[in-house]
Design an enzyme around this catalytic site. Structure first.
Site, PDB file in Angstrom:
ATOM      1  N   LYS A  38     -15.096  -3.159  -6.768  1.00 45.47           N
ATOM      2  CA  LYS A  38     -14.220  -1.985  -6.650  1.00 45.47           C
ATOM      3  C   LYS A  38     -12.790  -2.422  -6.348  1.00 45.47           C
ATOM      4  O   LYS A  38     -12.557  -3.559  -5.923  1.00 45.47           O
ATOM      5  CB  LYS A  38     -14.744  -1.064  -5.536  1.00 45.47           C
ATOM      6  CG  LYS A  38     -14.743  -1.702  -4.135  1.00 45.47           C
ATOM      7  CD  LYS A  38     -15.536  -0.861  -3.129  1.00 45.47           C
ATOM      8  CE  LYS A  38     -15.556  -1.526  -1.755  1.00 45.47           C
ATOM      9  NZ  LYS A  38     -16.520  -0.876  -0.839  1.00 45.47           N
ATOM     10  N   TYR A 264      18.288  -3.630   4.444  1.00 46.58           N
ATOM     11  CA  TYR A 264      18.368  -2.185   4.686  1.00 46.58           C
ATOM     12  C   TYR A 264      18.346  -1.850   6.174  1.00 46.58           C
ATOM     13  O   TYR A 264      17.629  -2.479   6.941  1.00 46.58           O
ATOM     14  CB  TYR A 264      17.195  -1.476   4.013  1.00 46.58           C
ATOM     15  CG  TYR A 264      17.310  -1.343   2.511  1.00 46.58           C
ATOM     16  CD1 TYR A 264      18.491  -0.928   1.908  1.00 46.58           C
ATOM     17  CD2 TYR A 264      16.220  -1.617   1.705  1.00 46.58           C
ATOM     18  CE1 TYR A 264      18.579  -0.789   0.532  1.00 46.58           C
ATOM     19  CE2 TYR A 264      16.300  -1.485   0.325  1.00 46.58           C
ATOM     20  CZ  TYR A 264      17.489  -1.065  -0.252  1.00 46.58           C
ATOM     21  OH  TYR A 264      17.557  -0.931  -1.612  1.00 46.58           O
TER      22      TYR A 264
HETATM   23  C1  LIG Z   1     -17.252  -1.969  -0.153  1.00 49.26           C
HETATM   24  C2  LIG Z   1     -18.725  -1.895   0.074  1.00 49.26           C
HETATM   25  C3  LIG Z   1     -19.529  -3.061   0.150  1.00 49.26           C
HETATM   26  C4  LIG Z   1     -18.943  -4.457   0.182  1.00 49.26           C
HETATM   27  O1  LIG Z   1     -18.625  -4.836   1.511  1.00 49.26           O
HETATM   28  P1  LIG Z   1     -18.055  -6.285   1.861  1.00 49.26           P
HETATM   29  O2  LIG Z   1     -17.884  -6.243   3.341  1.00 49.26           O
HETATM   30  O3  LIG Z   1     -16.770  -6.431   1.131  1.00 49.26           O
HETATM   31  O4  LIG Z   1     -19.082  -7.285   1.413  1.00 49.26           O
HETATM   32  C5  LIG Z   1     -20.906  -2.907   0.216  1.00 49.26           C
HETATM   33  N1  LIG Z   1     -21.466  -1.683   0.241  1.00 49.26           N
HETATM   34  C6  LIG Z   1     -20.733  -0.539   0.205  1.00 49.26           C
HETATM   35  C7  LIG Z   1     -21.419   0.774   0.275  1.00 49.26           C
HETATM   36  C8  LIG Z   1     -19.344  -0.607   0.153  1.00 49.26           C
HETATM   37  O5  LIG Z   1     -18.617   0.519   0.140  1.00 49.26           O
END
Ligand SMILES: *Cc1c(COP(=O)(O)O)cnc(C)c1O
Length: 369
Positions: A38, A264
Site C-alpha cells: 500500500k 522564509y
Molecule cells: C499496513 C498493514 C500491515 C503491514 O504492517 P507493517 O507493520 O508495515 O508490517 C499489515 N496488516 C494491516 C491490516 C495493515 O494495515
C-alpha cells in the site's frame, strides 16, 4: 554507485530480496507470505516492488484502497491482491479487476454480496476482518452469527480468510495486550469455523508480529515495513536492509554575513559568517516543515548538516559552515547507512511516515539485481 546530480529515490531490489528471505526464515515453510504494498509500497514504487516480489514467489499482496489494486492489475500483476480498506461503491471495480475485499462491516458485507450476486459470481474470495482490540475496522464476537448466516445464504462469495490486526506488536511492554488479542482472534476463529462449517485461512501478524509472536503466524503473515528494511527495533534493524535511499545535491552555497537571516519568515539568523547550502528537496517532496529549525539533517561527504530556518516547498537550506563541500556535491537525506528512522525520530515520528510521505514527483531509480 555514481553520485547523483538531482533529487532521486534509489530503490534497491537486492535489499528487498534480502529482507524477503530474512522474514521468510522466521516462518514455518508452509506459512504463506502476504506483502503489503500500500501507499506506493511505503513510498517507493508499488509496481516495481510487486513485480520483483512476484518473481520471488510471494503468495499475496495487500493494498489499502481499491485504486491501488487497480494500478497493480494495470501493470500486469497476477498474484491475488487483498484490498484492506474498500468501500461499498468499489464493489464492481473489485470484481472487474479480481481484487479481494476485506469485509469489515455488516453494511459492506451486504453491499458486496448484492453486487457479486447481481454479477453471477460464485465463491468470490473475501476476507473477513475482526476487531480484536485495535478498535479501528472489523467485526466483533457478537457479529459472527450474523456474518456466517449471510455467507451460508449465498453462493456468490466465500470467506477465503479471516484476519485481524495487532495494536502494539512492536512494543514488548504491551505483551499482555497482544496475548489477549491473539486469544480473542483464536476464539473468534473457532466460532466462525463452527458456525460456518468452513475452514478459512487465518492471519494476524504484521512485521513486528512476525518477529515477536511466532506462535501467532497461523496460515499467513502480512509484512510491510520489514520488506522495506525496518524492524521497529535496533536488533532487527541490523538484520534488515533499507531498500530506499533519498539523495540530492547541493544546488548553491551562500556565504552569509553574521546577523543576516536565511529563508522564509527569517526563521534562522547567522551567529557568525556562515556557509549555507541550498538543496532541492522540500515539504512538497515529503520532507515536512517539522524537520526545519535544526531538527532535521542531511549528510554531505559523511558529515552531518542541520536544516536551518523553515523547510520551503521545494528546497531546504542546511548549515555547511564546518563541512568540507562544494556546489554539485551529493547529499544523503537517508540511505542504508544514515537510516530514515533516525531522521524520523528527530521529529518525533516513525519510519513509516517519512517513507510514505515521499512525493511521487521525486524520480525513482531502480538499482540492484
Ligand atoms: C499496513 C498493514 C500491515 C503491514 O504492517 P507493517 O507493520 O508495515 O508490517 C499489515 N496488516 C494491516 C491490516 C495493515 O494495515
Amino acid at each position: 554507485m555514481p553520485k547523483v546530480q538531482e533529487t532521486v529515490l534509489e530503490i534497491n531490489l537486492s535489499a528487498l530480496t534480502h529482507n524477503y528471505h530474512y522474514l521468510k526464515s522466521k516462518l514455518q515453510p508452509e506459512t504463506k507470505f502476504l506483502a503489503v504494498v500500500k501507499a506506493f509500497a511505503y513510498g517507493s514504487d508499488s509496481v516495481a516492488i510487486a513485480k520483483h516480489l512476484e518473481t520471488l514467489g510471494v503468495d499475496y499482496f495487500a493494498v489499502a484502497y481499491t485504486q491501488e489494486g487497480v494500478v497493480l492489475r494495470d501493470a500486469g500483476i497476477r498474484t491475488p491482491i487483498l484490498v484492506l480498506h474498500p468501500q461499498s461503491l468499489n464493489a464492481d471495480t473489485l470484481i472487474d479487476r479480481c481484487l479481494e475485499p476485506s469485509i469489515y462491516s455488516a453494511r459492506l458485507l451486504k453491499d458486496f454480496i448484492a453486487t457479486a450476486e447481481k454479477r453471477g459470481q460464485t465463491n468470490y474470495p473475501v476476507h473477513i476482518k475482526f476487531n480484536t482490540g485495535l478498535n479501528r475496522l472489523g467485526f466483533g464476537e457478537q457479529d459472527i452469527a450474523g456474518i456466517t448466516e449471510q455467507l451460508s445464504a449465498t453462493k456468490a462469495v466465500q470467506a477465503k480468510s479471516i484476519f485481524s490486526h495487532l495494536a502494539a506488536s512492536e512494543d514488548l511492554t504491551e505483551n499482555d495486550f497482544t496475548a489477549l488479542q491473539i486469544n480473542r482472534f483464536k476464539t473468534f476463529a473457532e466460532t466462525f469455523k463452527r458456525l460456518s462449517g468452513t475452514t478459512p485461512w487465518m492471519h494476524l501478524c504484521n512485521t513486528s508480529g512476525i518477529i515477536n509472536y511466532s506462535e501467532a503466524h497461523f496460515n499467513m503473515v502480512r509484512s510491510g515495513i520489514g520488506l522495506y528494511g525496518f524492524g521497529n527495533c535496533d536488533e532487527e534493524d541490523a538484520n534488515l536492509q533499507p531498500i530506499a535511499s533519498l539523495k540530492s545535491v547541493i544546488s548553491q552555497i551562500h556565504e552569509v554575513e553574521k546577523g543576516h537571516s536565511v529563508g522564509y519568515n527569517r526563521a534562522f539568523t547567522t551567529s557568525r559568517k556562515e556557509c549555507i547550502a541550498t538543496i532541492p528537496i522540500g515539504h512538497a517532496d515529503g520532507l515536512s516543515r517539522i524537520y526545519g529549525q535544526k531538527k532535521g539533517f542531511v549528510y554531505i561527504n559523511d558529515q552531518k548538516a542541520f536544516i536551518v530556518g523553515n523547510v520551503c516547498m521545494d528546497m531546504i537550506m542546511v548549515n555547511v559552515t564546518d563541512i568540507n563541500c562544494q556546489e554539485g556535491d551529493e547529499v544523503i537525506v537517508f540511505d542504508a547507512k544514515y537510516k530514515a528512522n533516525t531522521l524520523a525520530e528527530s521529529a518525533a515520528t516513525i519510519s513509516y511516515e517519512i517513507l510514505t510521505a515521499l512525493s511521487q514527483r521525486i524520480k525513482r531509480i531502480i538499482v540492484g539485481e
